[in-house]
Scaffold this motif. Structure first.
Motif, PDB file in Angstrom:
ATOM      1  N   TYR A   1      55.848 161.550  -0.518  1.00  0.00           N
ATOM      2  CA  TYR A   1      56.163 160.200  -0.989  1.00  0.00           C
ATOM      3  C   TYR A   1      55.600 159.189   0.001  1.00  0.00           C
ATOM      4  N   ASP A   2      55.424 157.974  -0.467  1.00  0.00           N
ATOM      5  CA  ASP A   2      54.927 156.876   0.355  1.00  0.00           C
ATOM      6  C   ASP A   2      55.956 155.762   0.307  1.00  0.00           C
ATOM      7  N   LEU A   3      56.673 155.549   1.402  1.00  0.00           N
ATOM      8  CA  LEU A   3      57.720 154.535   1.460  1.00  0.00           C
ATOM      9  C   LEU A   3      57.082 153.164   1.649  1.00  0.00           C
ATOM     10  N   LEU A   4      57.305 152.259   0.690  1.00  0.00           N
ATOM     11  CA  LEU A   4      56.636 150.956   0.696  1.00  0.00           C
ATOM     12  C   LEU A   4      57.498 149.836   1.253  1.00  0.00           C
TER      13      LEU A   4
ATOM     14  N   VAL B   1      68.353 149.820  -0.777  1.00  0.00           N
ATOM     15  CA  VAL B   1      67.232 149.749  -1.717  1.00  0.00           C
ATOM     16  C   VAL B   1      65.973 150.265  -1.038  1.00  0.00           C
ATOM     17  N   ALA B   2      65.176 150.992  -1.800  1.00  0.00           N
ATOM     18  CA  ALA B   2      63.869 151.436  -1.304  1.00  0.00           C
ATOM     19  C   ALA B   2      62.874 151.427  -2.446  1.00  0.00           C
TER      20      ALA B   2
ATOM     21  N   VAL C   1      66.407 158.579   1.299  1.00  0.00           N
ATOM     22  CA  VAL C   1      65.214 158.854   0.498  1.00  0.00           C
ATOM     23  C   VAL C   1      64.921 160.350   0.470  1.00  0.00           C
ATOM     24  N   ARG C   2      64.883 160.976   1.642  1.00  0.00           N
ATOM     25  CA  ARG C   2      64.502 162.385   1.724  1.00  0.00           C
ATOM     26  C   ARG C   2      65.512 163.279   1.015  1.00  0.00           C
ATOM     27  N   GLU C   3      66.808 163.042   1.231  1.00  0.00           N
ATOM     28  CA  GLU C   3      67.806 163.908   0.615  1.00  0.00           C
ATOM     29  C   GLU C   3      67.901 163.677  -0.892  1.00  0.00           C
ATOM     30  N   THR C   4      67.691 162.452  -1.338  1.00  0.00           N
ATOM     31  CA  THR C   4      67.714 162.192  -2.778  1.00  0.00           C
ATOM     32  C   THR C   4      66.530 162.862  -3.464  1.00  0.00           C
ATOM     33  N   LEU C   5      65.334 162.703  -2.914  1.00  0.00           N
ATOM     34  CA  LEU C   5      64.165 163.350  -3.502  1.00  0.00           C
ATOM     35  C   LEU C   5      64.302 164.868  -3.486  1.00  0.00           C
ATOM     36  N   ALA C   6      64.869 165.402  -2.402  1.00  0.00           N
ATOM     37  CA  ALA C   6      65.076 166.846  -2.338  1.00  0.00           C
ATOM     38  C   ALA C   6      66.082 167.294  -3.395  1.00  0.00           C
TER      39      ALA C   6
END
Length: 559
Positions: free
Chosen positions: A286-289, A208-209, A271-276
Motif C-alpha cells: 500500500y502507499d500511504l498518502l 482517517v487515512a 492501517v497495517r492491521e486493518t489491511l491484514a
C-alpha cells in the motif's frame, strides 16, 4: 444595486456565488486565503444525488470522473456461531460421531457476516478537487468578484444595505445588498451578530487515512462493524472504507471516547492491521498518502437570519455522525437561499420569503440532528438492547446504511411540508407520489425549445417550473401537440403567473394521472399538484410560494 457579500470561500461560499450568478445577481466573495485550497488526500466529501446534480450544474462540468460513485454498499459485522467439530478415531478407522475415540462437539466461535445494500450511488470526491472545479467556474463568471486575503472584522446594517470591513493587504470597506456568512464553524459573521451556537462537542472522533491499495471489494463502500482485530490494544469501533479514483481509498476508524493523542505510529498500525484483517492475515502493498483525525460536533445556530445578514453551511450547523455529512446540508442551504435572495435583489425584499430560509432549513437540520442523537445510544452504547434483541444488528446496519447512502431520517433530503410558503390544500389538489414540500423526482421532460432534458437540469434559474404530465407526447414532435388539447390554456395560465415560470411536459411522473399539473419551486421542491388546468389555483399557489400576494407583502413591509 449593490452585490451580495459572501464571507468564506469554502465549497458553500463558492457554490452560493455561482448560484446567485446563474440568476444574474452579482456578488463579492471574501476569501481569507490566497484563492487556493490545500490538497489533502484524506480530506474528502460525499455528495448525494441531489447535491451532486447541484454541483455539476454550478461547476458546468460532470464530476463523476473527478470522484467515484460507489458500485455498492457492504456492511460487515461479527456474529456468534456454533459449529460442529468432528474428530477422527486414533486408530485410523472411519470418522464416527458419538462415543469411542472419535466424535463431534459443538463449539462457539465468531464469523464475519456481510450484507450488500443497493440504493442511491453517492459521489466520493476530494474536497480540493470539488473546490477547484467551482473556482474554475467562478473565474469564467464576470458577476463574481473574489477578494483574497480579506478577513472580515466588522459588519454594519442599514435599512437598504450592509457595509462590511475587511483587514489584510486589501483591507477596505465593502457595500452590499445582503451578506451571507459561509465562514465555517468559527464563523466571524455569527460572532459579530452575537448568535448563540449551542450543541454537543466531540460527539465522535475518527482517525482517517488516504492510501492507494487493492482491497477485496473494488468500487464498493464498506462499513466493518466491531472487527475482530485490535490495534495496539485500542478498542477501535467500526471501520469504513470509501473508494476514490485511481485505486485510492479513504479509511475511517471510529475512536473510543476520550482525548487520547492519535500518533503517526498508531495510524500506521491501524492501517497495517486493518489491511491484514481484510486480506487473510498478511498486509498487502500500500502507499500511504495522507492521515488525520476528524472530530464530529453537533451544533445548531439559534438564528440563521439577522436583518440583511444570513448564515449558511458550517456557520449555521455542524453535523456528521452516523454517516450524515455536513456539506450536503450546507449545499442545500445554498439551493434554498439563492433563489430567495435573487428574487429580493431583483424585485425588492419580501420579508416572509427571506424569513422562510431559516424556518425551512433550520427545521430540516434540527430533525437530522435529533435523528442522529436518538440513534447514537443504540448504536454506540452497547448493553442488553444491542446484544440480545433479535434483529437488532440488522436494524443497526440499516440505520447506518441510511445515513451513508442518503436515505431515511438520517440521510434523505429534507421536506419543507410545514413551510410558511406552502399553499393550503384545495379540492383541485391531485395525488402524486411526492408529498408537497418534498424534492421532486428527476423525470425526463420536454422543454419549451423542444429539447429533452432531466427535470433537475432546469432547476436553479430562479424560475418556477410548471410540469404537465401528458402520456404519449414523447412519440410526437412538439409542434404537433404544443397547440393541441389543454396546452394553449395552460401556456396562457403560466404566462399570467406573478413570477417567471417555465412550462415543461413529462410523459409520466410517479403516482400522477394524465393531465396532472405540478408546480415546482426553483430549488426543486414540490409546491402542489393540480388535477388539470386550474389557472386561479395555480396563481394562488405561485403567490404563496413567493411569500404571499403583493398586497400581503406591502402590508407586511409597512408593519
Amino acid at each position: 444595486m449593490d452585490p451580495v457579500i459572501i464571507v468564506g470561500a469554502g465549497p458553500v461560499g463558492l457554490a452560493l456565488a455561482l448560484a446567485l450568478a446563474r440568476q444574474e445577481v452579482p456578488s463579492v466573495l471574501l476569501d481569507e486565503g490566497l484563492g487556493k485550497d490545500e490538497q489533502r488526500a484524506a480530506r474528502t466529501v460525499v455528495l448525494r444525488e441531489d447535491t451532486t446534480a447541484l454541483m455539476e450544474r454550478l461547476a458546468g462540468v460532470p464530476l463523476t470522473g473527478a470522484g467515484l460513485r460507489w458500485t455498492g454498499w457492504r456492511s460487515m459485522r461479527r456474529r456468534q456461531t456454533t459449529r460442529e467439530v468432528v474428530f477422527a478415531p486414533a486408530d485410523g478407522a472411519p470418522e464416527r460421531r458419538g462415543g469411542g475415540h472419535g466424535g463431534a462437539v459443538s463449539r462457539n466461535g465468531t464469523a464475519e457476516e456481510a450484507e450488500v445494500a443497493d440504493g442511491p450511488a453517492p459521489l466520493h470526491i476530494a474536497q480540493h478537487v470539488l473546490t477547484g472545479a467551482l473556482r474554475a467556474a467562478i473565474a469564467r463568471e464576470p458577476l463574481i468578484e473574489v477578494a483574497v486575503e480579506s478577513r472580515l472584522d466588522s459588519v454594519e446594517q442599514e435599512p437598504f444595505g450592509v457595509t462590511a470591513h475587511t483587514r489584510g493587504p486589501r483591507g477596505t470597506w465593502w457595500r452590499g445588498s445582503h451578506l451571507v456568512g459561509c465562514d465555517g464553524p468559527r464563523s466571524t459573521v455569527r460572532k459579530l451578530l452575537d448568535i448563540r451556537f449551542p450543541g454537543r462537542t466531540a460527539v465522535e472522533r475518527h482517525a482517517v487515512a488516504a492510501l492507494r491499495a487493492e482491497l477485496p471489494w473494488p468500487g464498493e463502500a464498506l462499513l466493518h462493524r466491531t472487527p475482530p482485530w485490535r490495534a495496539s490494544g485500542t478498542a477501535i469501533g467500526e471501520i469504513s472504507a470509501r473508494p476514490l479514483p485511481d485505486g485510492v481509498w479513504r479509511l475511517d476508524w471510529l475512536l473510543p471516547p476520550g482525548k487520547e493523542l492519535v500518533t503517526p505510529e498508531l495510524l500506521v498500525t491501524l492501517v497495517r492491521e486493518t489491511l491484514a484483517g481484510w486480506h487473510g492475515g498478511s498486509t498487502p502493498a500500500y502507499d500511504l498518502l495522507d492521515t488525520g483525525v476528524h472530530t464530529v460536533h453537533h451544533r445548531l445556530a439559534r438564528r440563521w437570519r439577522a436583518g440583511r445578514v444570513f448564515l449558511a453551511g458550517d456557520a449555521a450547523h455542524l453535523l456528521g455522525a452516523l454517516g450524515t455529512h455536513g456539506l450536503d446540508e450546507g449545499l442545500r442551504d445554498v439551493d434554498n437561499l439563492a433563489w430567495k435572495l435573487a428574487l429580493a435583489w431583483h424585485h425588492g425584499s419580501r420579508e416572509s420569503l427571506l424569513d422562510s430560509y431559516q424556518t425551512e432549513r433550520r427545521a430540516v437540520v434540527a430533525a437530522r440532528l435529533r435523528a442522529a442523537d436518538q440513534a447514537l445510544p443504540l448504536l454506540r452504547g452497547g448493553g442488553p438492547l444491542r446484544s440480545y434483541v433479535p434483529g437488532t444488528a440488522r436494524g443497526q446496519d440499516a440505520l447506518l446504511a441510511d445515513g451513508h447512502l442518503g436515505r431515511g431520517a438520517l440521510g434523505a433530503p429534507g421536506s419543507y411540508a410545514g413551510s410558511p410558503l406552502q399553499p393550503a390544500a384545495g379540492e383541485s389538489e391531485a395525488p402524486v407520489d411526492t408529498e408537497p414540500g418534498a424534492a421532486v423526482a428527476d423525470v425526463r421532460v420536454t422543454a419549451e425549445d423542444g429539447s429533452s432534458v432531466r427535470l433537475r437540469d432546469r432547476l436553479g434559474r430562479g424560475s418556477l417550473l410548471v410540469v404537465l404530465v401528458a402520456p404519449g407526447t414523447g412519440v410526437w414532435e412538439r409542434r404537433h401537440w404544443v397547440s393541441a388539447g389543454i396546452m394553449p390554456r395552460l401556456a396562457a395560465a403560466v404566462t399570467a403567473l406573478p413570477h417567471p415560470a417555465e412550462l415543461l411536459v413529462a410523459e409520466s411522473y410517479p403516482g400522477a394521472a394524465a393531465h396532472t399539473v405540478l408546480l415546482v419551486r426553483p430549488d426543486g421542491h414540490l409546491v402542489t399538484a393540480l388535477s388539470g388546468v386550474r389557472p386561479a389555483d395555480l396563481y394562488q399557489a405561485a403567490e404563496a410560494t413567493l411569500g404571499g400576494s403583493a398586497k400581503e407583502q406591502a402590508a407586511a413591509n409597512a408593519g
